[in-house]
Design a protein around this motif. Structure first.
Motif, PDB file in Angstrom:
ATOM      1  N   ALA A  15       2.200   4.096  -2.530  1.00 19.04           N
ATOM      2  CA  ALA A  15       0.749   5.005  -2.275  1.00 19.04           C
ATOM      3  C   ALA A  15       2.401   6.441  -2.848  1.00 19.04           C
ATOM      4  O   ALA A  15       2.005   7.198  -3.577  1.00 19.04           O
ATOM      5  CB  ALA A  15       1.183   5.731  -0.461  1.00 19.04           C
ATOM      6  N   GLY A  16       3.392   5.972  -2.173  1.00 12.20           N
ATOM      7  CA  GLY A  16       4.529   7.110  -3.206  1.00 12.20           C
ATOM      8  C   GLY A  16       4.665   6.883  -4.665  1.00 12.20           C
ATOM      9  O   GLY A  16       5.312   8.076  -5.048  1.00 12.20           O
ATOM     10  N   LYS A  34       0.834  -1.070   0.059  1.00  9.97           N
ATOM     11  CA  LYS A  34       0.013  -0.044   0.305  1.00  9.97           C
ATOM     12  C   LYS A  34       0.869   1.536   0.380  1.00  9.97           C
ATOM     13  O   LYS A  34       0.724   1.714  -1.158  1.00  9.97           O
ATOM     14  CB  LYS A  34      -0.964   0.239   1.077  1.00  9.97           C
ATOM     15  CG  LYS A  34      -1.507   1.177   1.279  1.00  9.97           C
ATOM     16  CD  LYS A  34      -2.377   1.241   2.638  1.00  9.97           C
ATOM     17  CE  LYS A  34      -2.915   2.070   3.184  1.00  9.97           C
ATOM     18  NZ  LYS A  34      -3.209   1.981   4.662  1.00  9.97           N
ATOM     19  N   TYR A  35       1.711   1.635   1.127  1.00 11.71           N
ATOM     20  CA  TYR A  35       2.983   2.411   0.953  1.00 11.71           C
ATOM     21  C   TYR A  35       3.678   2.290  -0.022  1.00 11.71           C
ATOM     22  O   TYR A  35       3.841   3.844  -0.753  1.00 11.71           O
ATOM     23  CB  TYR A  35       3.272   2.285   2.107  1.00 11.71           C
ATOM     24  CG  TYR A  35       2.859   2.133   3.383  1.00 11.71           C
ATOM     25  CD1 TYR A  35       1.873   3.516   3.696  1.00 11.71           C
ATOM     26  CD2 TYR A  35       2.834   1.638   4.464  1.00 11.71           C
ATOM     27  CE1 TYR A  35       0.740   3.963   4.686  1.00 11.71           C
ATOM     28  CE2 TYR A  35       2.434   2.013   5.709  1.00 11.71           C
ATOM     29  CZ  TYR A  35       1.810   2.925   5.478  1.00 11.71           C
ATOM     30  OH  TYR A  35       0.946   3.025   7.157  1.00 11.71           O
ATOM     31  N   MET A  67      12.466   3.486  -0.337  1.00 13.61           N
ATOM     32  CA  MET A  67      11.061   2.529  -0.337  1.00 13.61           C
ATOM     33  C   MET A  67      11.714   1.531  -0.845  1.00 13.61           C
ATOM     34  O   MET A  67      10.881   0.068  -1.137  1.00 13.61           O
ATOM     35  CB  MET A  67      10.670   3.258  -2.261  1.00 13.61           C
ATOM     36  CG  MET A  67      10.213   4.914  -1.868  1.00 13.61           C
ATOM     37  SD  MET A  67       9.935   5.111  -3.829  1.00 13.61           S
ATOM     38  CE  MET A  67       8.020   4.192  -3.728  1.00 13.61           C
ATOM     39  N   ALA A 113       3.147  10.450  -9.194  1.00 11.52           N
ATOM     40  CA  ALA A 113       2.872  10.178 -10.580  1.00 11.52           C
ATOM     41  C   ALA A 113       2.105  11.875 -10.507  1.00 11.52           C
ATOM     42  O   ALA A 113       2.468  12.925 -11.487  1.00 11.52           O
ATOM     43  CB  ALA A 113       2.406   9.034 -10.498  1.00 11.52           C
ATOM     44  N   TRP A 114       1.532  11.881 -10.084  1.00  4.89           N
ATOM     45  CA  TRP A 114       0.929  12.894  -9.765  1.00  4.89           C
ATOM     46  C   TRP A 114       1.876  14.508  -9.636  1.00  4.89           C
ATOM     47  O   TRP A 114       1.080  15.131 -11.166  1.00  4.89           O
ATOM     48  CB  TRP A 114       0.377  13.658  -8.251  1.00  4.89           C
ATOM     49  CG  TRP A 114      -0.788  14.756  -8.875  1.00  4.89           C
ATOM     50  CD1 TRP A 114      -1.802  15.106  -8.998  1.00  4.89           C
ATOM     51  CD2 TRP A 114      -0.482  15.835  -7.761  1.00  4.89           C
ATOM     52  NE1 TRP A 114      -2.239  16.456  -8.626  1.00  4.89           N
ATOM     53  CE2 TRP A 114      -1.833  16.693  -8.003  1.00  4.89           C
ATOM     54  CE3 TRP A 114       0.147  16.483  -6.257  1.00  4.89           C
ATOM     55  CZ2 TRP A 114      -2.180  17.927  -7.382  1.00  4.89           C
ATOM     56  CZ3 TRP A 114      -0.263  17.120  -5.453  1.00  4.89           C
ATOM     57  CH2 TRP A 114      -1.107  17.900  -5.881  1.00  4.89           C
ATOM     58  N   ASN A 115       2.647  14.487  -9.501  1.00  5.17           N
ATOM     59  CA  ASN A 115       3.259  15.331  -9.737  1.00  5.17           C
ATOM     60  C   ASN A 115       4.465  15.379 -10.895  1.00  5.17           C
ATOM     61  O   ASN A 115       4.934  16.798 -11.139  1.00  5.17           O
ATOM     62  CB  ASN A 115       4.681  15.428  -7.747  1.00  5.17           C
ATOM     63  CG  ASN A 115       4.194  16.149  -7.058  1.00  5.17           C
ATOM     64  OD1 ASN A 115       3.651  17.279  -6.460  1.00  5.17           O
ATOM     65  ND2 ASN A 115       3.522  15.198  -6.341  1.00  5.17           N
ATOM     66  N   ILE A 159      10.449  11.806  -2.028  1.00  3.21           N
ATOM     67  CA  ILE A 159      10.172  10.685  -2.235  1.00  3.21           C
ATOM     68  C   ILE A 159      10.832   9.371  -2.525  1.00  3.21           C
ATOM     69  O   ILE A 159      11.726   8.629  -1.765  1.00  3.21           O
ATOM     70  CB  ILE A 159       8.713  10.350  -2.333  1.00  3.21           C
ATOM     71  CG1 ILE A 159       7.174  10.938  -2.151  1.00  3.21           C
ATOM     72  CG2 ILE A 159       8.600   8.944  -2.764  1.00  3.21           C
ATOM     73  CD1 ILE A 159       6.601  10.537  -2.469  1.00  3.21           C
ATOM     74  N   LEU A 171      10.293  -1.225   1.680  1.00  3.22           N
ATOM     75  CA  LEU A 171       8.930  -1.480   1.332  1.00  3.22           C
ATOM     76  C   LEU A 171       8.748  -2.763   0.255  1.00  3.22           C
ATOM     77  O   LEU A 171       8.003  -3.000  -0.538  1.00  3.22           O
ATOM     78  CB  LEU A 171       8.135  -0.540   0.396  1.00  3.22           C
ATOM     79  CG  LEU A 171       8.032   1.032   1.628  1.00  3.22           C
ATOM     80  CD1 LEU A 171       7.327   2.144   1.282  1.00  3.22           C
ATOM     81  CD2 LEU A 171       7.016   0.305   3.011  1.00  3.22           C
ATOM     82  N   SER A 220       1.956   7.279  -6.728  1.00  2.29           N
ATOM     83  CA  SER A 220       1.095   7.180  -7.162  1.00  2.29           C
ATOM     84  C   SER A 220       1.365   8.984  -6.765  1.00  2.29           C
ATOM     85  O   SER A 220       0.866   9.851  -7.962  1.00  2.29           O
ATOM     86  CB  SER A 220      -0.028   7.028  -6.921  1.00  2.29           C
ATOM     87  OG  SER A 220      -1.559   7.170  -6.873  1.00  2.29           O
ATOM     88  N   TYR A 221       1.634   9.683  -5.425  1.00  5.67           N
ATOM     89  CA  TYR A 221       2.155  10.611  -5.498  1.00  5.67           C
ATOM     90  C   TYR A 221       3.610  11.133  -6.111  1.00  5.67           C
ATOM     91  O   TYR A 221       3.129  12.444  -6.459  1.00  5.67           O
ATOM     92  CB  TYR A 221       2.310  10.587  -4.311  1.00  5.67           C
ATOM     93  CG  TYR A 221       1.676  12.221  -3.189  1.00  5.67           C
ATOM     94  CD1 TYR A 221       0.786  12.586  -3.419  1.00  5.67           C
ATOM     95  CD2 TYR A 221       3.039  13.549  -3.314  1.00  5.67           C
ATOM     96  CE1 TYR A 221       0.394  13.710  -2.283  1.00  5.67           C
ATOM     97  CE2 TYR A 221       2.808  14.293  -2.887  1.00  5.67           C
ATOM     98  CZ  TYR A 221       1.014  14.808  -2.586  1.00  5.67           C
ATOM     99  OH  TYR A 221      -0.090  16.291  -2.211  1.00  5.67           O
TER     100      TYR A 221
END
Lengths: 156, 156
Positions: free
Chosen positions: B36-37, B32-33, B79, B42-44, B74, B82, B39-40
């Motif tokens: 999330a990393g 999950k984490y 990572m 990707a937005w940026n 990030i 994870l 994904s975040y």
């Protein structure tokens, strides 16, 4: 009068630009991305808690700085843009627990947002300095600012 | 001999510490984490693309710096922790597209990880300097490093 008109035009332009920026990210993806941001911060808060508060993991200055910097960077990344129109409730596969009040209480949201940003930036600053007690205190302040928002704007 | 023994002990201690750190985060949450990393990030990356490459959103130096700093933070947040045991395949509610090769090709993973970190840190450095062409180039290098890993280790 001209000044007022110009300010108004600037306001419309900004709204337009924001609208454009919004249009690129669907409400469903906005919810997905904001949840990703909070989730990734939660992991990093967990690492800090283990190393700075509980001592369940050995303190590592480099890891503590990296975690604090990540939380601050995400806090500074403009998450407000991920609360656009259509994100007030769950969309498609993305569930949200945000309360409707979040979208009507601009002043209150600004307050918790500023408190969070200040606490996160202070945490990054203090982490770089390496004083574990000061980091523990700054960590607690970030936690309080998270809780402040959750108590007001997050459903159970 | 003593030197070797000490190095070995250090290695075990490190593995032990990593094990402890791992134990706190379930395989499901690790997946999950990490998602999330990414994904975040990707937005940026999307914000940078819109402002620096496409021009579909007006260039804003502060937003560009914030996005680049978030991606770099990030990338620097460890990572690798994870991808612990039990995260090789989907667990519970968390689906993963990571290929099995990722967990057996330590050298190859190290290579793409270093390339990604260097590209992300360079992007943050270049963004702070504010030269849009240089930022576009650095953005492209981050994108290449993402693709380099996806091509090798991500399922379709």
């Amino acid at each position: 009068m001209i000044k007022k008109l110009m300010a108004c035009t600037a306001g419309l332009l900004m709204a337009g630009a924001a609208g454009m920026a919004m249009a690129q990210v669907s409400p469903e993806d906005q919810i997905k991305y904001r949840k990703a941001g909070y989730s990734y911060m939660a992991w990093n808060m967990g690492k800090l808690k283990a190393q700075v508060i509980d001592g369940s993991v050995a303190y590592d200055q480099q890891q503590v700085v990296a975690a604090a910097n990540t939380i601050a960077a995400i806090a500074n990344s403009g998450m407000g843009a991920l609360y656009g129109p259509g994100t007030e409730k769950s969309v498609g596969n993305q569930k949200t627990r945000v309360k409707p009040e979040f979208f009507s209480d601009a002043e209150g949201v600004k307050e918790v947002a500023i408190a969070f940003n200040q606490a996160a930036n202070n945490l990054a600053k203090v982490a770089a300095e390496g004083d574990k007690d000061a980091i523990a205190k700054a960590f607690g302040q970030v936690g309080q600012s998270c809780k402040g928002c959750h108590d007001k704007y997050r459903m159970e």
